[in-house]
Design a protein around this motif. Sequence first.
Motif, PDB file in Angstrom:
ATOM      1  N   ASP A  89      -5.609   2.493 -10.877  1.00  0.00           N
ATOM      2  CA  ASP A  89      -4.202   2.696 -10.524  1.00  0.00           C
ATOM      3  C   ASP A  89      -3.980   2.388  -9.046  1.00  0.00           C
ATOM      4  O   ASP A  89      -4.869   2.562  -8.201  1.00  0.00           O
ATOM      5  N   ALA A  90      -2.781   1.908  -8.750  1.00  0.00           N
ATOM      6  CA  ALA A  90      -2.502   1.306  -7.448  1.00  0.00           C
ATOM      7  C   ALA A  90      -2.658   2.306  -6.299  1.00  0.00           C
ATOM      8  O   ALA A  90      -3.124   1.931  -5.223  1.00  0.00           O
ATOM      9  N   GLU A  91      -2.285   3.559  -6.525  1.00  0.00           N
ATOM     10  CA  GLU A  91      -2.358   4.512  -5.414  1.00  0.00           C
ATOM     11  C   GLU A  91      -3.816   4.780  -5.028  1.00  0.00           C
ATOM     12  O   GLU A  91      -4.175   4.785  -3.845  1.00  0.00           O
ATOM     13  N   ASP A  93      -6.335   2.768  -5.602  1.00  0.00           N
ATOM     14  CA  ASP A  93      -6.861   1.535  -5.012  1.00  0.00           C
ATOM     15  C   ASP A  93      -6.428   1.388  -3.556  1.00  0.00           C
ATOM     16  O   ASP A  93      -7.212   0.957  -2.704  1.00  0.00           O
TER      17      ASP A  93
ATOM     18  N   SER B   2       2.199  -7.318  -8.077  1.00  0.00           N
ATOM     19  CA  SER B   2       1.263  -6.572  -8.921  1.00  0.00           C
ATOM     20  C   SER B   2       0.405  -5.662  -8.062  1.00  0.00           C
ATOM     21  O   SER B   2       0.302  -5.820  -6.840  1.00  0.00           O
ATOM     22  N   GLY B   3      -0.232  -4.703  -8.706  1.00  0.00           N
ATOM     23  CA  GLY B   3      -1.174  -3.853  -7.999  1.00  0.00           C
ATOM     24  C   GLY B   3      -2.298  -4.672  -7.389  1.00  0.00           C
ATOM     25  O   GLY B   3      -2.745  -4.388  -6.279  1.00  0.00           O
ATOM     26  N   GLU B   4      -2.746  -5.713  -8.112  1.00  0.00           N
ATOM     27  CA  GLU B   4      -3.842  -6.528  -7.598  1.00  0.00           C
ATOM     28  C   GLU B   4      -3.423  -7.276  -6.335  1.00  0.00           C
ATOM     29  O   GLU B   4      -4.168  -7.336  -5.362  1.00  0.00           O
ATOM     30  N   ASP B   6      -1.082  -6.435  -4.222  1.00  0.00           N
ATOM     31  CA  ASP B   6      -0.981  -5.447  -3.139  1.00  0.00           C
ATOM     32  C   ASP B   6      -2.360  -5.117  -2.580  1.00  0.00           C
ATOM     33  O   ASP B   6      -2.543  -5.019  -1.364  1.00  0.00           O
ATOM     34  N   PHE B   7      -3.315  -4.918  -3.484  1.00  0.00           N
ATOM     35  CA  PHE B   7      -4.661  -4.541  -3.064  1.00  0.00           C
ATOM     36  C   PHE B   7      -5.280  -5.652  -2.213  1.00  0.00           C
ATOM     37  O   PHE B   7      -5.857  -5.399  -1.154  1.00  0.00           O
TER      38      PHE B   7
END
Lengths: 309, 309
Positions: A89-91, A93, B2-4, B6-7
């Motif tokens: 999950d993004a948080e 990560d 996407s979360g990816e 952002d990461f």
Amino acid sequence: MSGEADFIDLLRSFATHPAARGLIDDAAVLDVGGVRLVLTHDMIVDGVHYLPADPPEDVAWKLVAVNLSDLAAKGAEPLAALLGYGLGDAEWDGRFAEGLRATLDGFCMALIGGDTVAMPVRAMGLTAIGTSEHAPSRSGAQPGDDLWVSGSIGDAGAGLAIARGADGPDNLLQRYRRPYPRLELGQALAPVVHAMMDVSDGLLIDAARMAAASRVAIAVDLEHVPLSPDLVAFAGDDRAARLAAATAGDDYELLFAAAAADRHVVVRLSEETGVSLTRIGAVSEGENLSISHNGEAVPLPEKLGYRHG
Amino acid sequence: MSGEADFIDLLRSFATHPAARGLIDDAAVLDVGGVRLVLTHDMIVDGVHYLPADPPEDVAWKLVAVNLSDLAAKGAEPLAALLGYGLGDAEWDGRFAEGLRATLDGFCMALIGGDTVAMPVRAMGLTAIGTSEHAPSRSGAQPGDDLWVSGSIGDAGAGLAIARGADGPDNLLQRYRRPYPRLELGQALAPVVHAMMDVSDGLLIDAARMAAASRVAIAVDLEHVPLSPDLVAFAGDDRAARLAAATAGDDYELLFAAAAADRHVVVRLSEETGVSLTRIGAVSEGENLSISHNGEAVPLPEKLGYRHG
């Protein structure tokens, strides 16, 4: 034999390049154009190498630390890292990434590449790259050597119990969550020692591995295994407590064999680096690990440490 | 986002060492004591990067090939690899290890280290290390350059459809299961090209990435995208078939920009290496990717290729 042991045996059958060191060392040591590279890749998996409730910043620290500890054991100066990351999950990560930034900064490591993938389980690997002139192996211990260990043993095992709910001091919990790789110490010791490795799976199992790799006998005196005051307050220091400390994992201290004639050099390096170094045993001709306590032979416990697979 | 994405943006914010190349290149390029190392770490996950029914030997091949393709794109000569492996059932793992042995042997790569872990999903990563004198980036394309691609495009995409049950020739299936990294070609081209990358997610998305990294406009002529006779027999060669081929992934061909004045050099290297090289477009001032077919502008499809996350 476990499936994992079979698999690693298969890999060993063709990992015959000298840089692989038979896949029994902490890291690979690859000579390229006059440069001696030290390379390692360790993975950590949610629920196996850390607890799901551990803070993501601490997981990032641990991922870096376990790899740097391998470099430390080869006396390497770290240079750079590549990350392999299974997204969750993004948080979480995002917090992991911030933790990674802070940890790599603190160790002067550059993140230079890697890969991210979607995976149903949280798992991550790091490749750490460094350079070392000496890069001692774990197979060089010689009869007559002293066996030494850095810092204190068993704190992280107690910290794991505390992370799981036991009542105990934060110092011990931090030893589990934020192990400190002994980089400066490893660099200082590398030119002096005959053999060196990090203690990751437990002092006794790792000492047994050094004995096997070096084809020597190693005797450890439990009485001399260094326990921190916090651990003694938490778990006592009788034989059972000392055996528990010596078979718990995640210490990330350095275990090394050095000539008895170099004892004064080791003491001086301990003073220079500010890290306590304790003589816990001796190397002799023969094979296998043996342990004693207050002069009395102690049967080897069934479980010497964390065994994979 | 996407979360990816952002990461990865978070990682980019601190991956500022020149060796990281902003985390937009195929591999890291690290100078150490006069040696130019090329390092990459790619992971593959069951059901994401390969099909669960794919033979383990082919999965081992693919793991090595996708990493070697990154080295090829930097003109590197491969040296060694470290494996990060999530264990599953022993028979599959044994076949994977045998496949890894055969694949690494074939590419003169030494397995020098790594880690195995127990994981509820099958996933594996490889760190590949090589050396390259030139190591072209993907950000060097210049206005006036020709855009070239090696081999043929779209075969692996058709092979994936065949692996999933479509009726088609084994040649195409093999392009999906056993992509061939263009190592020799990459080494030959590296001193000549202005920019080079491998085509892993789809020709159009990768060309768009080169345009963005190089801050130039790139125009691709679909008519010139090289299709294999097998693919033409399988899927035709009309505009829809060409768009499908140019947006399918897993080609592992080399995409590169070279000065128009060096066209004869590229043609000679194609002859010397025995790999067909096709001029498929042009680089000009401006930004973004544009495509045409038979002289007619074609709107960019919504999906240019495989986008992670």
